[in-house]
Design a protein around this motif. Structure first.
Motif, PDB file in Angstrom:
ATOM      1  N   ASN A 399       0.821  -1.205   0.000  1.00 17.05           N
ATOM      2  CA  ASN A 399       0.000   0.000   0.000  1.00 17.05           C
ATOM      3  C   ASN A 399       0.861   1.264   0.000  1.00 17.05           C
ATOM      4  OD1 ASN A 399      -2.253  -1.583   0.071  1.00 17.05           O
ATOM      5  ND2 ASN A 399      -2.331  -1.621   2.299  1.00 17.05           N
ATOM      6  N   GLY A 400       1.704   1.388  -1.016  1.00 13.98           N
ATOM      7  CA  GLY A 400       2.401   2.634  -1.243  1.00 13.98           C
ATOM      8  C   GLY A 400       3.577   2.880  -0.314  1.00 13.98           C
ATOM      9  N   ALA A 401       4.162   4.063  -0.523  1.00  7.09           N
ATOM     10  CA  ALA A 401       5.351   4.428   0.240  1.00  7.09           C
ATOM     11  C   ALA A 401       5.018   4.717   1.692  1.00  7.09           C
ATOM     12  CB  ALA A 401       6.019   5.642  -0.404  1.00  7.09           C
ATOM     13  N   GLY A 402       3.773   5.155   1.972  1.00  2.00           N
ATOM     14  CA  GLY A 402       3.402   5.484   3.345  1.00  2.00           C
ATOM     15  C   GLY A 402       3.530   4.298   4.267  1.00  2.00           C
ATOM     16  N   ARG A 403       3.075   3.144   3.798  1.00  2.41           N
ATOM     17  CA  ARG A 403       3.169   1.941   4.631  1.00  2.41           C
ATOM     18  C   ARG A 403       4.624   1.556   4.872  1.00  2.41           C
ATOM     19  NH1 ARG A 403      -0.362  -3.553   3.758  1.00  2.41           N
ATOM     20  NH2 ARG A 403       0.683  -4.829   5.327  1.00  2.41           N
ATOM     21  N   THR A 404       5.445   1.704   3.835  1.00  2.00           N
ATOM     22  CA  THR A 404       6.859   1.375   3.988  1.00  2.00           C
ATOM     23  C   THR A 404       7.538   2.311   4.973  1.00  2.00           C
ATOM     24  OG1 THR A 404       6.912   0.566   1.708  1.00  2.00           O
ATOM     25  CG2 THR A 404       9.023   1.062   2.756  1.00  2.00           C
ATOM     26  N   VAL A 405       7.241   3.614   4.850  1.00  4.22           N
ATOM     27  CA  VAL A 405       7.829   4.578   5.778  1.00  4.22           C
ATOM     28  C   VAL A 405       7.397   4.281   7.213  1.00  4.22           C
ATOM     29  CG1 VAL A 405       7.848   7.016   6.453  1.00  4.22           C
ATOM     30  CG2 VAL A 405       8.063   6.374   4.042  1.00  4.22           C
ATOM     31  N   LEU A 406       6.098   3.975   7.399  1.00  4.34           N
ATOM     32  CA  LEU A 406       5.608   3.646   8.732  1.00  4.34           C
ATOM     33  C   LEU A 406       6.335   2.429   9.290  1.00  4.34           C
ATOM     34  CD1 LEU A 406       3.605   4.053  11.061  1.00  4.34           C
ATOM     35  CD2 LEU A 406       1.995   2.590   9.808  1.00  4.34           C
ATOM     36  N   GLY A 407       6.521   1.409   8.449  1.00  2.00           N
ATOM     37  CA  GLY A 407       7.214   0.215   8.898  1.00  2.00           C
ATOM     38  C   GLY A 407       8.659   0.495   9.272  1.00  2.00           C
ATOM     39  N   VAL A 408       9.341   1.320   8.484  1.00  2.00           N
ATOM     40  CA  VAL A 408      10.739   1.645   8.778  1.00  2.00           C
ATOM     41  C   VAL A 408      10.842   2.431  10.083  1.00  2.00           C
ATOM     42  CG1 VAL A 408      12.726   2.983   7.995  1.00  2.00           C
ATOM     43  CG2 VAL A 408      11.472   1.547   6.377  1.00  2.00           C
ATOM     44  N   LEU A 409       9.903   3.368  10.291  1.00  2.00           N
ATOM     45  CA  LEU A 409       9.918   4.144  11.525  1.00  2.00           C
ATOM     46  C   LEU A 409       9.687   3.248  12.749  1.00  2.00           C
ATOM     47  CD1 LEU A 409       7.984   7.381  10.472  1.00  2.00           C
ATOM     48  CD2 LEU A 409      10.444   7.116  10.848  1.00  2.00           C
ATOM     49  N   CYS A 410       8.716   2.332  12.641  1.00  2.00           N
ATOM     50  CA  CYS A 410       8.466   1.409  13.760  1.00  2.00           C
ATOM     51  C   CYS A 410       9.673   0.524  14.028  1.00  2.00           C
ATOM     52  CB  CYS A 410       7.239   0.555  13.469  1.00  2.00           C
ATOM     53  SG  CYS A 410       5.672   1.446  13.531  1.00  2.00           S
ATOM     54  N   ALA A 411      10.304   0.036  12.945  1.00  2.00           N
ATOM     55  CA  ALA A 411      11.489  -0.806  13.126  1.00  2.00           C
ATOM     56  C   ALA A 411      12.626  -0.024  13.765  1.00  2.00           C
ATOM     57  CB  ALA A 411      11.919  -1.372  11.777  1.00  2.00           C
ATOM     58  N   ALA A 412      12.801   1.233  13.343  1.00  2.00           N
ATOM     59  CA  ALA A 412      13.861   2.055  13.932  1.00  2.00           C
ATOM     60  C   ALA A 412      13.602   2.301  15.410  1.00  2.00           C
ATOM     61  CB  ALA A 412      13.969   3.380  13.171  1.00  2.00           C
ATOM     62  N   GLY A 413      12.339   2.579  15.755  1.00  2.00           N
ATOM     63  CA  GLY A 413      12.010   2.777  17.166  1.00  2.00           C
ATOM     64  C   GLY A 413      12.253   1.524  17.987  1.00  2.00           C
ATOM     65  N   ALA A 414      11.883   0.364  17.426  1.00  2.00           N
ATOM     66  CA  ALA A 414      12.105  -0.894  18.142  1.00  2.00           C
ATOM     67  C   ALA A 414      13.588  -1.145  18.369  1.00  2.00           C
ATOM     68  CB  ALA A 414      11.476  -2.050  17.368  1.00  2.00           C
ATOM     69  N   VAL A 415      14.398  -0.882  17.348  1.00  2.00           N
ATOM     70  CA  VAL A 415      15.842  -1.111  17.472  1.00  2.00           C
ATOM     71  C   VAL A 415      16.455  -0.164  18.502  1.00  2.00           C
ATOM     72  CG1 VAL A 415      18.039  -0.950  16.251  1.00  2.00           C
ATOM     73  CG2 VAL A 415      16.086  -2.060  15.160  1.00  2.00           C
ATOM     74  N   LEU A 416      16.034   1.104  18.484  1.00  2.00           N
ATOM     75  CA  LEU A 416      16.585   2.065  19.428  1.00  2.00           C
ATOM     76  C   LEU A 416      16.245   1.698  20.869  1.00  2.00           C
ATOM     77  CD1 LEU A 416      15.975   5.455  17.568  1.00  2.00           C
ATOM     78  CD2 LEU A 416      18.165   4.301  17.954  1.00  2.00           C
TER      79      LEU A 416
END
Length: 850
Positions: A399-416
């Motif tokens: 579902n577009g770039a928005g979903r990918t950006v949301l996923g990357v942000l969540c993954a970055a938060g989880a890693v941090l």
């Protein structure tokens, strides 16, 4: 004027619901399971409550009145006689709860004592072995005490009781007349029982803490209560029903706490059901794209079309909720009968709880609305031109770039967050640590990681599938087609596999955490009870060296070991050093090292416990200096322990090095194990130790023998909790499997022309069946791999946060069993859809699409 389109669009969707009920039955299956789980928890609480009320016997049913004193004083024999002589009183029995230390260790061995008649309507115990005591210095013990202290009918036990003046302690031997099972809820301590008068004489207590009274008739209780108050000054008289009600409510409250804990895991299962339902609604609406586009073409607005689809989902949710409630109610009525066949006495629940049932149905409808909201909005935006095209089942897979950006942000938060938690983990021995805050951070990080998995799932399916599908491609056409079928719809595969991954992540991480904590619990019990018996000099001196030989000569004992201890200073602080060989300490329970190896201790080397290793900042290979009587001795660290050391020692060296540190030649501690297994073997060993210590040459009582077996019992509560938690988490997997089944069913309907074409090209029905089954199994494999990849790192963090000294233990066998079972179950979920696909005739390949 109100437009008729709203009613027309809604009516068309209701007509579609009636025309194709099979699709919506599949859509509502996950919601039905969610309703079943939630209302099943309600019924489980009712069963537990009813069972507790029916079986709780803290105060027997025959008790009409309970008499106590308002000043918390005891009721003496004169008061008991006055109660018995009160008109209307048929029977009165005094109750008393006390206890005494056992044997030579007042700190570690304790026997609770309770007065009970043993027979009749007031009895709270029933004999299991032997007879109920009658006479002085005779008691019966419950099964817990019999197992803990190795007692059987005819054996003896020594109680340490205060002298009449209360200034010293006297040793009172008592005979064990029998073993009983108690129906009263207590503290769980080993308990002994005797009649009231005998127990009062044994303990020297002036009276009873309460008196249970039975009246001639229930109606006579009120008058008898008034007479008892007049006969016994200061008496507080309450009805037996009132006391039983308080006891039952307390017991039900304890059970409710456990069920509330289970509610956390049920919420996870409900969340998984919403994810599955959302995916299924999306598939169903994609299948009906031509019909929805036609409605748009004839004038339906996106808003009204979305509202109609939401209403349709709400109807499905309400119907699924009602079905789930009825199914849970039926199962709850069957559970007591089934449990009775397996020897478990459970009480049937009361009448159907209508408020909870209504809330469950309405809640399921609300869940359906939440699940259908996003798919309905997406489906309502269909272009009217889609009415001229063939229906597609997938639409946009990502579902577009928005979903990918949301996923990357969540993954970055989880890693941090995970990195922050990793950096703040304490070293073993560090006690200034907030475990609750650390575990909360782990949970938040894990939640963000799962959200990232949901968002990025379609992007992860193909890379993971390409690695997993290598052996499948070699199995023939069916395997290659199964891989292509799953990889061709990554969005759908991700939506199903992510829910499977959630269940696998929770189950796998829970099993891993429990295995690690169980290993730590075994290690802790090893420290508390390194051997069955622990002998030391009462004044802190040394032991006779011939005592070791005498104990070793007894066939009832095994592994008799003597060692020495000494006090030293390290970095200016006092510590204990010993020459105990750590490789001989309960090797079956796994005494392990954090750094180095325990079996490599040599001259001028030392093993250090966790606290001192952390304070000194040393690990295997470093150097430490121990000082005794002003003489420094430099040693090399051979290993460090993950926690404390056995017998409270801090440093472990060879005998020669301990002599260099100033220790004398005589032992200070002796340990021994029972040669025989079970309570009988431990009882014989206990008698052997006692006889050796009380012989003519050692009758001064200077040596203290502790029976450490009572402190090393298995943690049944941990195992019960572990089993309960894993079973509850399996509900999430059950929902995920339902999602696999519904997705496979809808996929078979949508791909009829594809299957028909494969049949026309020569693929047999068995091969088509195998292909669909493999596709379903692949969802299980994908979910298992993603779940374990997500769960194991967080399990490691959770174990370190909960108990930093716990060794991280991966139960590889259990996890492999979970994955294999998951693959088999998901493959079985596709059995019926695969059968339908295998029966697709080749002529469907040339038929017109819906």
């Amino acid at each position: 004027m109100r437009s008729p389109w709203r009613a027309t669009v809604l009516g068309s969707q209701m007509a579609e619901l009636l025309r194709r009920p099979g699709r919506f039955a599949a859509t509502g299956l996950s919601l039905l399971i969610a309703a079943f789980v939630v209302f099943g928890a309600v019924m489980a609480q009712q069963i537990v409550s009813a069972t507790v009320v029916d079986r709780f016997r803290g105060t027997p049913d025959a008790v009409s009145l309970v008499v106590t004193r308002n000043d918390a004083a005891d009721i003496g024999e004169a008061g008991l006689d006055a109660i018995r002589e009160t008109p209307g009183v048929t029977e009165a029995v005094g109750r008393f709860d006390g206890g005494a230390p056992v044997g030579g260790s007042a700190a570690d061995r304790y026997l609770a004592l309770a007065a009970d008649p043993g027979t009749g309507p007031f009895a709270r115990v029933r004999p299991v072995e032997g007879a109920y005591p009658s006479g002085p210095r005779r008691i019966a013990v419950d099964t817990r005490a019999a197992e803990a202290y190795g007692l059987v009918p005819g054996s003896s036990l020594t109680l340490l009781l205060p002298t009449p003046d209360g200034e010293s302690t006297r040793r009172v031997p008592v005979e064990i007349s029998g073993v009983v099972r108690s129906a009263a809820t207590g503290t769980g301590e080993p308990t002994g029982y005797a009649s009231g008068p005998d127990l009062l004489r044994l303990l020297g207590t002036p009276g009873y803490s309460r008196v249970d009274v039975r009246t001639e008739t229930p109606g006579a209780a009120t008058q008898a209560a008034e007479r008892i108050r007049r006969a016994v000054p200061g008496a507080v008289v309450r009805s037996g029903d009132e006391v039983r009600g308080e006891e039952s409510r307390a017991a039900v409250a304890d059970a409710s706490d456990t069920l509330e804990l289970a509610g956390v895991f049920l919420a996870v299962a409900v969340g998984a059901a919403v994810l599955v339902a959302t995916s299924t609604f999306r598939i169903v609406f994609a299948r009906r794209v031509r019909q929805l586009a036609l409605l748009r073409a004839v004038g339906a607005t996106s808003r009204r079309l979305a509202a109609a689809l939401v209403a349709e989902g709400a109807v499905v949710g309400l119907l699924a909720g009602a079905a789930g409630v009825l199914a849970a109610w039926g199962c709850a009525r069957l559970v007591p009968a089934v449990a009775g066949r397996f020897g478990h006495d459970l009480s049937a629940p009361a009448a159907l709880p209508l408020p909870q049932a209504a809330l469950t149905v309405l809640g399921t409808g609300l869940l359906a609305v939440l699940a259908v909201l996003a798919p309905s909005v997406a489906a309502s935006r269909v272009s009217p031109l889609q009415a001229l095209r063939t229906a597609t089942s997938e639409g946009s897979t990502v579902n577009g770039a928005g979903r990918t950006v949301l996923g990357v942000l969540c993954a970055a938060g989880a890693v941090l967050l995970a990195r922050q938690q990793y950096a703040s983990l304490p070293e073993p021995g560090d006690t200034a640590y907030d475990r609750f805050a650390a575990l909360t951070l782990v949970v938040v990080s894990g939640g963000l990681a799962f959200l990232a998995l949901i968002a990025l799932g379609p992007l992860l399916v193909r890379p993971v599938l390409s690695a997993l599908a290598v052996p499948l491609r070699r199995t023939g056409a069916a395997g290659r087609l199964a891989v292509a079928g799953v990889g061709g719809a990554p969005g759908r595969a991700a939506s199903v596999s992510v829910v499977v991954a959630l269940g696998v992540c929770l189950v796998g991480s829970t099993l891993t955490c429990l295995a690690s904590l169980d290993a730590y619990e075994r290690y802790r019990r090893t420290l508390e009870a390194p051997a069955d018996f622990h002998l030391y000099a009462g004044e802190g001196g040394t032991l006779d060296r011939t005592l070791v030989a005498d104990l070793a000569a007894r066939p009832e004992l095994a592994d008799v070991t003597a060692f020495r201890t000494a006090e030293v200073a390290d970095d200016g602080r006092s510590a204990t050093v010993t020459d105990l060989d750590l490789t001989t300490v309960r090797s079956g329970t796994g005494l392990t090292a954090r750094t180095g190896a325990l079996g490599r201790l040599g001259p001028a080397e030392v093993v250090v416990d966790a606290e001192h290793a952390h304070r000194l900042g040393v690990a295997a290979g470093d150097r430490v200096t121990l000082t005794s009587a002003g003489r420094p001795v430099r040693l090399t660290v051979a290993a460090t322990l993950p926690g404390a050391g056995p017998h409270g020692a801090n440093f472990f060296v060879t005998p020669a090095d301990l002599t260099r540190l100033g220790a004398g030649p005589a032992p200070t501690l002796i340990t021994a194990d029972a040669a025989g297994d079970g309570a009988e073997g431990r009882a014989r060993a206990h008698r052997a130790v006692t006889e050796t210590l009380t012989g003519p040459e050692r009758g001064d009582g200077r040596v203290v023998a502790e029976d450490a077996a009572t402190r090393a019992g298995p943690d049944d509560d941990l195992r019960t909790m572990a089993t309960t938690v894993v079973l509850l988490l399996c509900l999430t997997v059950l929902v995920a499997v339902a999602g696999v089944a519904t997705t496979a069913s809808l996929t078979v309907v949508e791909r009829r022309r594809e299957f028909g074409l494969l049949r026309a090209l020569g693929l047999g029905g068995a091969a088509v069946h195998r292909m669909v089954t493999l596709e379903c199994a692949l969802h299980g494999v994908l979910g298992g791999v993603l779940g374990f990849a997500l769960g194991l790192p967080y399990a490691w963090l959770a174990v370190r946060a909960a108990e930093v000294s716990a060794p991280f233990t991966v139960p590889a066998g259990q996890l492999a069993t979970v994955l294999a079972a998951l693959v088999l179950v998901t493959a079985a979920a596709g059995t019926i859809p695969a059968l339908r696909a295998s029966r697709t005739p080749p002529t469907v390949a040339v038929a017109r699409g819906d």
